[in-house]
Design a protein around this motif. Structure first.
Motif, PDB file in Angstrom:
ATOM      1  N   TYR A 104       4.190  -8.840  -9.478  1.00 31.64           N
ATOM      2  CA  TYR A 104       3.659  -9.652  -8.507  1.00 31.64           C
ATOM      3  C   TYR A 104       4.009  -9.018  -7.261  1.00 31.64           C
ATOM      4  CZ  TYR A 104       2.513 -13.128 -12.261  1.00 31.64           C
ATOM      5  OH  TYR A 104       1.949 -13.943 -13.026  1.00 31.64           O
ATOM      6  N   LYS A 105       3.929  -7.828  -7.159  1.00 31.51           N
ATOM      7  CA  LYS A 105       4.605  -7.185  -5.833  1.00 31.51           C
ATOM      8  C   LYS A 105       3.235  -6.409  -5.256  1.00 31.51           C
ATOM      9  CE  LYS A 105       9.123  -6.456  -7.375  1.00 31.51           C
ATOM     10  NZ  LYS A 105       9.838  -5.452  -8.161  1.00 31.51           N
ATOM     11  N   LEU A 106       3.330  -5.841  -3.796  1.00 33.38           N
ATOM     12  CA  LEU A 106       2.498  -5.338  -3.293  1.00 33.38           C
ATOM     13  C   LEU A 106       2.723  -3.771  -3.506  1.00 33.38           C
ATOM     14  CD1 LEU A 106       1.539  -6.854   0.279  1.00 33.38           C
ATOM     15  CD2 LEU A 106       0.026  -6.431  -1.824  1.00 33.38           C
ATOM     16  N   ARG A 107       2.451  -3.154  -4.704  1.00 33.39           N
ATOM     17  CA  ARG A 107       2.578  -1.758  -4.931  1.00 33.39           C
ATOM     18  C   ARG A 107       1.809  -1.594  -6.226  1.00 33.39           C
ATOM     19  NH1 ARG A 107       8.416  -0.908  -7.285  1.00 33.39           N
ATOM     20  NH2 ARG A 107       7.950  -1.648  -9.432  1.00 33.39           N
ATOM     21  N   GLN A 108       1.106  -0.512  -6.482  1.00 31.02           N
ATOM     22  CA  GLN A 108       0.255  -0.249  -7.705  1.00 31.02           C
ATOM     23  C   GLN A 108       1.004  -0.287  -8.935  1.00 31.02           C
ATOM     24  OE1 GLN A 108      -2.019   3.416  -7.211  1.00 31.02           O
ATOM     25  NE2 GLN A 108      -2.044   3.628  -9.425  1.00 31.02           N
ATOM     26  N   SER A 109       0.517  -1.147  -9.941  1.00 26.04           N
ATOM     27  CA  SER A 109       0.888  -0.977 -11.196  1.00 26.04           C
ATOM     28  C   SER A 109      -0.306  -1.471 -12.384  1.00 26.04           C
ATOM     29  CB  SER A 109       2.072  -2.068 -11.516  1.00 26.04           C
ATOM     30  OG  SER A 109       1.390  -3.294 -11.419  1.00 26.04           O
ATOM     31  N   ARG A 110      -0.135  -1.131 -13.410  1.00 32.84           N
ATOM     32  CA  ARG A 110      -1.108  -1.202 -14.267  1.00 32.84           C
ATOM     33  C   ARG A 110      -1.263  -2.955 -14.506  1.00 32.84           C
ATOM     34  NH1 ARG A 110       1.266   3.105 -15.723  1.00 32.84           N
ATOM     35  NH2 ARG A 110       0.111   5.035 -16.080  1.00 32.84           N
ATOM     36  N   ASN A 307      -9.375  -5.248  15.606  1.00 38.25           N
ATOM     37  CA  ASN A 307      -9.960  -3.947  15.015  1.00 38.25           C
ATOM     38  C   ASN A 307      -8.757  -3.023  15.316  1.00 38.25           C
ATOM     39  OD1 ASN A 307     -12.091  -4.914  14.042  1.00 38.25           O
ATOM     40  ND2 ASN A 307     -13.270  -4.771  15.916  1.00 38.25           N
ATOM     41  N   ASP A 308      -7.861  -3.163  16.074  1.00 38.31           N
ATOM     42  CA  ASP A 308      -6.890  -2.011  16.731  1.00 38.31           C
ATOM     43  C   ASP A 308      -5.483  -2.127  15.642  1.00 38.31           C
ATOM     44  OD1 ASP A 308      -8.667  -0.985  18.143  1.00 38.31           O
ATOM     45  OD2 ASP A 308      -7.657  -2.124  19.890  1.00 38.31           O
ATOM     46  N   PHE A 309      -5.594  -2.870  14.492  1.00 38.44           N
ATOM     47  CA  PHE A 309      -4.565  -2.582  13.426  1.00 38.44           C
ATOM     48  C   PHE A 309      -4.631  -1.353  12.935  1.00 38.44           C
ATOM     49  CE2 PHE A 309      -4.346  -7.402  13.156  1.00 38.44           C
ATOM     50  CZ  PHE A 309      -3.107  -7.684  13.808  1.00 38.44           C
ATOM     51  N   LEU A 310      -3.271  -0.683  12.650  1.00 41.96           N
ATOM     52  CA  LEU A 310      -3.692   0.709  11.839  1.00 41.96           C
ATOM     53  C   LEU A 310      -4.121   0.542  10.346  1.00 41.96           C
ATOM     54  CD1 LEU A 310      -0.221   2.358  13.284  1.00 41.96           C
ATOM     55  CD2 LEU A 310      -2.523   2.836  14.067  1.00 41.96           C
ATOM     56  N   PRO A 311      -4.854   1.315   9.927  1.00 42.69           N
ATOM     57  CA  PRO A 311      -5.262   1.242   8.499  1.00 42.69           C
ATOM     58  C   PRO A 311      -3.909   1.239   7.499  1.00 42.69           C
ATOM     59  CG  PRO A 311      -5.984   3.470   9.308  1.00 42.69           C
ATOM     60  CD  PRO A 311      -5.151   2.696  10.344  1.00 42.69           C
ATOM     61  N   PRO A 312      -4.085   0.637   6.383  1.00 41.66           N
ATOM     62  CA  PRO A 312      -2.856   0.578   5.567  1.00 41.66           C
ATOM     63  C   PRO A 312      -2.467   2.060   5.035  1.00 41.66           C
ATOM     64  CG  PRO A 312      -4.799  -0.436   4.668  1.00 41.66           C
ATOM     65  CD  PRO A 312      -5.177  -0.190   5.991  1.00 41.66           C
ATOM     66  N   ASP A 313      -1.277   2.320   5.031  1.00 39.22           N
ATOM     67  CA  ASP A 313      -1.195   3.956   4.362  1.00 39.22           C
ATOM     68  C   ASP A 313      -1.027   3.844   2.890  1.00 39.22           C
ATOM     69  OD1 ASP A 313       1.436   3.365   3.682  1.00 39.22           O
ATOM     70  OD2 ASP A 313       2.478   3.811   5.626  1.00 39.22           O
ATOM     71  N   ALA A 314      -0.920   4.784   2.191  1.00 35.65           N
ATOM     72  CA  ALA A 314      -1.011   4.801   0.731  1.00 35.65           C
ATOM     73  C   ALA A 314       0.272   5.045   0.014  1.00 35.65           C
ATOM     74  CB  ALA A 314      -1.988   5.951   0.522  1.00 35.65           C
ATOM     75  N   ASP A 315       1.487   4.715   0.902  1.00 35.42           N
ATOM     76  CA  ASP A 315       2.524   4.772   0.097  1.00 35.42           C
ATOM     77  C   ASP A 315       2.973   3.873  -1.278  1.00 35.42           C
ATOM     78  OD1 ASP A 315       3.614   6.455   1.887  1.00 35.42           O
ATOM     79  OD2 ASP A 315       5.084   5.480   2.599  1.00 35.42           O
ATOM     80  N   CYS A 316       2.287   2.737  -1.058  1.00 35.34           N
ATOM     81  CA  CYS A 316       2.359   1.985  -2.290  1.00 35.34           C
ATOM     82  C   CYS A 316       1.396   2.380  -3.303  1.00 35.34           C
ATOM     83  CB  CYS A 316       1.934   0.348  -1.718  1.00 35.34           C
ATOM     84  SG  CYS A 316       0.350   0.348  -0.955  1.00 35.34           S
ATOM     85  N   LEU A 317       0.649   3.392  -3.356  1.00 34.01           N
ATOM     86  CA  LEU A 317      -0.202   3.715  -4.216  1.00 34.01           C
ATOM     87  C   LEU A 317       0.401   4.980  -4.948  1.00 34.01           C
ATOM     88  CD1 LEU A 317      -3.735   3.533  -2.496  1.00 34.01           C
ATOM     89  CD2 LEU A 317      -2.393   1.872  -3.576  1.00 34.01           C
ATOM     90  N   SER A 318       0.043   5.218  -6.259  1.00 37.65           N
ATOM     91  CA  SER A 318       0.438   6.288  -6.916  1.00 37.65           C
ATOM     92  C   SER A 318      -1.005   6.938  -7.799  1.00 37.65           C
ATOM     93  CB  SER A 318       1.341   5.702  -8.219  1.00 37.65           C
ATOM     94  OG  SER A 318       1.485   6.595  -9.159  1.00 37.65           O
TER      95      SER A 318
END
Ligand SMILES: Nc1ncnc2c1ncn2[C@@H]1O[C@H](COP(=O)(O)OP(=O)(O)OP(=O)(O)O)[C@@H](O)[C@H]1O
Ligand SMILES: [Mg+2]
Length: 509
Positions: A104-110, A307-318
């Protein structure tokens, strides 16, 4: 009028899934076998790859020889991995309590829900009344062997036995063994398809499957590097709701909203926090804990509309990356042509995602009457309910003739979505919902690889025509030369060698 009194009852999450097992993928005996294998394999992959271990997974499904008519459709399923293992105290909860998870964390998993493995064990228990055996070690000096059942009404584990053995060789990993009712004969095509597709998107894994008749299926590792490991991330302001904001406020140590915004949200620096608070109409020094309920709602609404928040970056993805995806496709489909592309990271409702697309043509790519689509989400193949999936809708909407293709030709399209939050339609994890941002990326990705295949096919066609043309020359040029020489009254026939050499060379290419 007679009023019939109603009886109200509370049920546990385990009881809920016991009553509604079809929504978790256990609708009938064939599907149950498939889902059981899938859930345990996914857990094994999640316990290896994200911690930097090249997965070795061994799956054995053995028939139980019944006595007195019992057990035609009873099996023992054993899945072993070389993963991180589970700390001993957590084994009973991880396997026998619904909605208990390390994911239950904010990062990619199956895994996401905290119920797949547990549901498999529950299904085994209610169909065979046998306990599950879990053997696990984190590589410490001990190996723990648990015999467990689920107290379904209370959603609690029952520990029937616990043995501790010395771990002389420093083994780490997990073995799960359970009995279950199922229909392997019916499930077989899907199971084998699932394993083959798992091998496509996990070409760095060794997977061995021994089926109930003792047949061995081996999917060998061809890549020695793992995809980048996902990092845990903070929530993006666009994805925050009132409940989440309440929870963060409850635990925060920040004394001002300016600090609060920077500390707890993804990619919010001082400048953006200041501009946002001005936009939202909150003073920078306000104490987050002093916000009134209506102010919390106002803050959430402002977060969604700024609208000016930076888009999420992809470090939490694999994501797999083009090289690994290509290697997986080449290994399992052995095509004549392959192209892959990874789209740039994108986001929907504050959740980052990356789309990867591949296309394979010819070679051993199977032929299907319709378009052959392989769908993947966070490296899980999706082999059921294709028609309800967004990717299916997209590949069907494309005019393939534009690329020189028609359904029925040997080509396959592969779509992989990675995200911290896959927009699943159900907890059975088979269909992805049609989110506009996601479908746009899929469409662009598919078009990109389709164009490459289209270009390859038209070049192939051109070469073929050219070859045909030159072979006609090769046949007739000497005759034309001879005839013309005769007509001109010359004894010497001009040489056509140069032209023929060219024709030959192209034919050889
Ligand atoms: N083979 C394994 N090795 C290590 N840990 C495991 C293994 N299998 C299960 N676990 C642990 O047990 C937990 C519960 O597994 P379960 O499959 O029920 O849920 P999940 O994987 O978290 O989510 P999902 O419902 O989406 O599968 C996991 O979060 C993980 O911590
Ligand atoms: Mg799981």
């Amino acid at each position: 009028m007679k009023i019939i009194s109603q009886v109200f009852q509370e049920i546990s999450p385990a009881d809920f899934f016991y009553r509604n097992r079809e929504i978790a993928g256990f609708a009938n005996p064939a599907r149950a076998i498939f889902s059981a294998i899938r859930e345990l394999v996914e857990n094994s992959l999640d316990a290896t790859e994200p911690v930097g271990i090249l997965p070795d997974i061994y799956i054995r499904l053995s028939p139980v020889k019944g006595e007195g008519g019992e057990g035609e459709n009873l099996y023992v399923l054993r899945v072993r991995d070389n993963g991180s293992g589970i700390p001993a105290d957590y084994v009973p909860l991880a396997f026998c309590q619904f909605l208990f998870s390390s994911k239950y964390k904010l990062r990619q998993s199956r895994g996401t829900f905290g119920l797949g493995g547990t549901m498999t064990i529950l299904y085994g228990q209610i169909t065979t009344n046998k306990p599950v055996k879990v053997i696990s070690s984190t590589g410490s000096q001990k190996i723990y062997e648990y015999t467990l059942m689920i107290d379904i009404e209370r959603n609690r584990p029952i520990i029937l036995d616990r043995k501790i053995r010395e771990n002389e060789r420093g083994w780490h990993g997990t073995i799960v063994e359970l009995s279950l009712e199922g229909d392997y004969i019916k499930a077989m095509p899907k199971v084998l398809e699932y394993l083959k597709q798992t091998a496509i998107v996990n070409p760095y894994a060794n997977i061995i499957f021994i089926d109930p008749r003792g047949r061995l299926y081996k999917f060998e590792r061809v890549v020695l590097s793992l995809p980048p490991q996902p990092k845990e991330t903070l929530p993006h302001p666009h994805g925050v709701d009132v409940e989440m904001l309440y929870r963060i406020i409850r635990v925060t140590r920040c004394k001002t909203l300016l600090d609060f915004m920077q500390e707890h949200f993804h990619r919010v620096g001082k400048r953006i926090a200041q501009r946002f608070l001005e936009f939202a109409g909150f003073p920078e020094e306000a104490d987050p804990k002093s916000l009134k309920p209506e102010e919390i709602v106002k803050l959430v609404q402002a977060m969604k509309s700024f609208n000016d928040f930076l888009p999420p970056d992809a470090d939490c993805l694999s994501p797999l990356g083009e090289e690994i995806l290509r290697a997986g496709i080449l290994k399992e489909l052995e095509p004549e042509f392959v192209d892959v592309t990874q789209r740039k990271p994108s986001a929907y409702s504050g959740h980052p995602f990356i789309i990867e697309v591949g296309i394979a043509y010819g070679g051993k790519v199977p032929v299907r009457d319709d378009i052959l689509l392989y769908r993947f989400a966070n490296k899980i193949p999706l082999v059921y309910d294709e028609s309800g999936d967004v990717s299916w809708k997209i590949v069907k909407s494309i005019d393939w003739r534009k690329y020189g293709l028609t359904p029925g030709m040997p080509f396959a399209v592969l779509v992989h979505i990675c995200s911290t939050k896959i927009p699943w339609k159900t907890v059975g994890k088979e269909m992805i919902a049609d989110i506009p941002e996601v479908s746009r990326e899929i469409l662009n990705g598919v078009r990109e690889v389709a164009r490459q295949l289209g270009a390859y096919l038209s070049k192939k066609e051109r070469d073929k025509r050219e070859k045909a043309r030159l072979s006609v020359f090769a046949k007739y040029l000497p005759k034309i030369a001879e005839f013309s020489a005769k007509l001109a009254g010359r004894n010497e026939i001009p040489s056509v060698e140069n032209l023929l050499r060219r024709a030959k060379k192209i034919e050889e290419d």
